[in-house]
Design a protein around this motif. Structure first.
Motif, PDB file in Angstrom:
ATOM      1  N   ARG A  50      -6.342  -5.029   5.383  1.00 15.41           N
ATOM      2  CA  ARG A  50      -5.143  -5.817   5.065  1.00 15.41           C
ATOM      3  C   ARG A  50      -4.416  -6.384   6.277  1.00 15.41           C
ATOM      4  N   GLN A  54      -1.051  -8.489   5.132  1.00 12.73           N
ATOM      5  CA  GLN A  54      -0.541  -7.519   4.166  1.00 12.73           C
ATOM      6  C   GLN A  54      -0.443  -6.136   4.806  1.00 12.73           C
ATOM      7  N   LYS A  57       0.545  -2.755   3.320  1.00 11.23           N
ATOM      8  CA  LYS A  57      -0.426  -1.935   2.597  1.00 11.23           C
ATOM      9  C   LYS A  57      -1.285  -1.103   3.559  1.00 11.23           C
ATOM     10  N   GLU A  58      -1.736  -1.738   4.628  1.00 12.97           N
ATOM     11  CA  GLU A  58      -2.593  -1.081   5.620  1.00 12.97           C
ATOM     12  C   GLU A  58      -2.632  -1.966   6.845  1.00 12.97           C
ATOM     13  N   HIS A 329      -3.326  -0.374  -1.677  1.00 12.02           N
ATOM     14  CA  HIS A 329      -2.224  -1.044  -2.353  1.00 12.02           C
ATOM     15  C   HIS A 329      -1.041  -0.093  -2.378  1.00 12.02           C
ATOM     16  N   THR A 330       0.152  -0.642  -2.598  1.00 11.71           N
ATOM     17  CA  THR A 330       1.315   0.229  -2.724  1.00 11.71           C
ATOM     18  C   THR A 330       1.362   0.823  -4.127  1.00 11.71           C
ATOM     19  N   GLU A 333       2.987  -1.511  -6.591  1.00 10.87           N
ATOM     20  CA  GLU A 333       2.065  -2.511  -7.138  1.00 10.87           C
ATOM     21  C   GLU A 333       1.206  -1.905  -8.242  1.00 10.87           C
ATOM     22  N   ALA A 443      -1.601   3.876   2.505  1.00 12.44           N
ATOM     23  CA  ALA A 443      -1.653   3.818   1.046  1.00 12.44           C
ATOM     24  C   ALA A 443      -1.891   5.196   0.436  1.00 12.44           C
TER      25      ALA A 443
END
Length: 473
Positions: A50, A54, A57-58, A329-330, A333, A443
């Motif tokens: 990510r 992003q 997330k990571e 992902h969180t 989410e 995550a």
């Protein structure tokens, strides 16, 4: 200097002493490693970190730390970054993720990830290669242009590259997250053949549906995804491999009918390889009733019959390797519900334990074969040679006297040999409980929290450095 006394070599059963000259992951000194296994480090040709775009997330840092914690020394970064890793120069600084790349003085994502350690002044604990998009923007409309990313491949003008470019080359092509679209497939295969790389195919496509079609989807009241959505891509690409001779590697295969098709293609001698992931051999779609969207992924978890077929395909050699499809992902989410929650789970930090519990404890394969599936075979797919411990011992000690214990001193290796070393120390019999709160990943989206598994990576070694350890005196 760290010495692990009386550790067992994974494939020969020989007991040796291992000396590691560098490492801050544990204090210097001698450690009793009786009962532990020394293996080539795990490799994963299918991870999503990510970064850029992003990083909530990571990030490359947290992803690599998670990998090292799981015994991994080598990973392949998938191209669904934001912006996509397509080799195109970023023209719009206001596009999602673009500012981060441009502010670092890079004109595309490949350049940014190759120089990540230099840009961020970090020393990542895992080696990584990069996978370029099959299509521009990874949207499937137009194939990427080989001339825009050829220079990032190994062997292309290497004398002018810096050490970061040499260390993190582009070694594969994929639109992972989506199958290559029919309108560009021939162009992508021609580009793959010309480049000499291999195509990693997300062998699944559907326009509707969120979980596997069947009794569970009907019970949940959620639109289903038929199993032949995977088979259609597999059969299409097998025909193309037959026609072109291009090596196609199928990701996360999940159905009995796809394994049957791949089995027949291999018997025909076609250049086909495939992987599956820990979740497809450990879980079926009934897990959705217990774990909810934490078990939502693409391809979806299939039926129990498909899960059993996945294990059988591993046991009979149809499956070439195991990859995690680590997809952070969180939790917010993941709480959006089956129709809106993103697909995917994280897997690097518990993959060995889950696979060992199901496959080895279940009597399907041996400890040795599991290491081959998680280390030897993925390393070879990625174009690297796994560390041959016995060859290094022979070089340093000869064949030795019968019964005499030999020592592998990593500090005595020449620079070139040391650079290729990747090792994992495993406790193949350790029982432990998966606790996502202890993960190094940012995550927590895994259904395996609370699972009781066996087999645990205890240390990870790259070159002459101990980069991770949970070994205690």
């Amino acid at each position: 200097m760290i010495t692990l006394r009386d550790i067992t070599v994974w494939d020969t059963g020989e007991t040796i002493d291992l000396t590691i000259p560098e490492g801050t992951a544990m204090p210097d000194g001698d450690y009793d490693a009786t009962g532990l296994t020394l293996a080539p480090g795990f490799a994963d040709p299918h991870v999503h970190f990510r970064d850029p775009g992003q990083t909530y997330k990571e990030s490359m840092v947290s992803g690599c730390e998670a990998a090292a914690s799981g015994g991994y020394t080598d990973v392949l970064i998938m191209p669904n970054t934001v912006p996509a890793m397509d080799g195109e120069t970023l023209a719009d600084p206001e596009a999602p993720g673009a500012r981060e790349v441009l502010d670092a003085g890079c004109d595309n994502v490949i350049d940014y990830l190759q120089h990540y350690e230099s840009i961020h002044k970090v020393d990542l604990p895992v080696r990584y290669d990069l996978c370029v998009c099959a299509s521009k923007g990874r949207v499937g409309h137009e194939a990427t242009e080989l001339d825009h990313w050829r220079r990032y491949m190994p062997g292309q003008d290497d004398e002018s590259k810096d050490r970061y470019q040499l260390a993190h080359p582009v070694t594969a092509i994929s639109d992972d997250g989506s199958a290559v679209t029919p309108q560009i497939l021939d162009d992508v295969l021609a580009m793959t053949r010309e480049s000499g790389l291999y195509l990693i195919e997300h062998c699944e496509h559907h326009d509707t549906g969120a979980v596997n079609e069947g009794p569970v989807s009907r019970k949940l009241g959620v639109p289903g995804i038929p199993e032949d959505t995977e088979l259609k891509v597999v059969e299409r690409d097998i025909a193309k491999a037959r026609e072109t001779g291009v090596h196609i590697h199928f990701q996360h295969v999940s159905t009995a009918i796809s394994f049957d098709a791949i089995r027949k293609a291999k018997a025909e001698g076609l250049p086909i390889t495939c992987e599956t992931a820990p979740h497809y051999l450990a879980l079926c779609d009934e897990a959705l009733l217990e774990y909810g969207t934490l078990a939502k992924m693409n391809p979806p978890l299939r039926s129990e019959a498909d899960r059993q077929a996945t294990i059988a395909a591993i046991a009979d050699g149809t499956v070439d390797l195991l990859a995690t499809d680590h997809a952070p992902h969180t939790l917010d989410e993941k709480k959006l519900g089956f129709l809106e929650a993103p697909n995917g789970i994280i897997g690097l930090e518990c993959a060995y334990g889950v696979c060992h519990k199901v496959l080895v404890d279940g009597g399907h394969i041996s400890d040795k074969r599991l290491i081959e599936l998680m280390s030897v075979e993925p390393m070879r797919l990625m174009g690297h040679e796994p560390t041959d411990v016995t060859a290094l011992l022979d070089e340093q000690n000869g064949n030795g006297e019968p019964g005499a214990k030999r020592t592998l001193d990593l500090g005595a290796l020449d620079t070139a040999t040391a650079a290729g070393i990747g090792l994992a120390v495993l406790n193949t019999g350790e029982a432990w409980t998966v606790d996502p709160e202890q993960f190094h990943s940012k995550a927590r989206n895994t259904p395996f929290g609370g699972w009781h598994v066996t087999g645990r990576p205890l240390a990870t070694i790259i070159g002459t450095r101990l980069v991770f350890s949970r070994i205690a005196r």
